[in-house]
Design a protein around this motif. Sequence first.
Motif: not given
Length: 158
Positions: A116-130
Amino acid sequence: MAHIPINHPARTLYRVISGLVGLYILIFGIFGIVETAGESLFAREGNYALGLRTNLAFSLVSVAFGIVIMIGASLRGNLGHFMNLTAGVVFLVVGLVMLSVLQTDANILNFSVATVVVSLIFGLITLATGLYDKIGPPEHAEEERRYRRAASSETSPG
């Protein structure tokens, strides 16, 4: 109207970061498929790949999603921008949904708190890159810069 930076100077770096996230997810999925081969699709045994719990279904989804993110990171137009934004939201939503069903029988993807933590971190990273990889004509970029300068001068003290 959303004011997302257009033609940001570091957009190539952001796309590389997004591509690395996609590559990690792809590699995780491949290792997960190898680790869970021969088990049922939604098995809830203690199988791990790259330090995260997984099952065959989650590994297959990870391979597909990793490929999609890597394709989105490699596209030069705004389709990649929208793919990164969408992937970020999907990661965040899936992470929150799986957090809510973590200790229940509805945890069909065999998530753990670490997943869950990795999913949330990857979500924040890909959202920021977008948010920073939008491409447009130079006149749109200049209009956006003027808007941001005007908005900051209205809110600055003095």
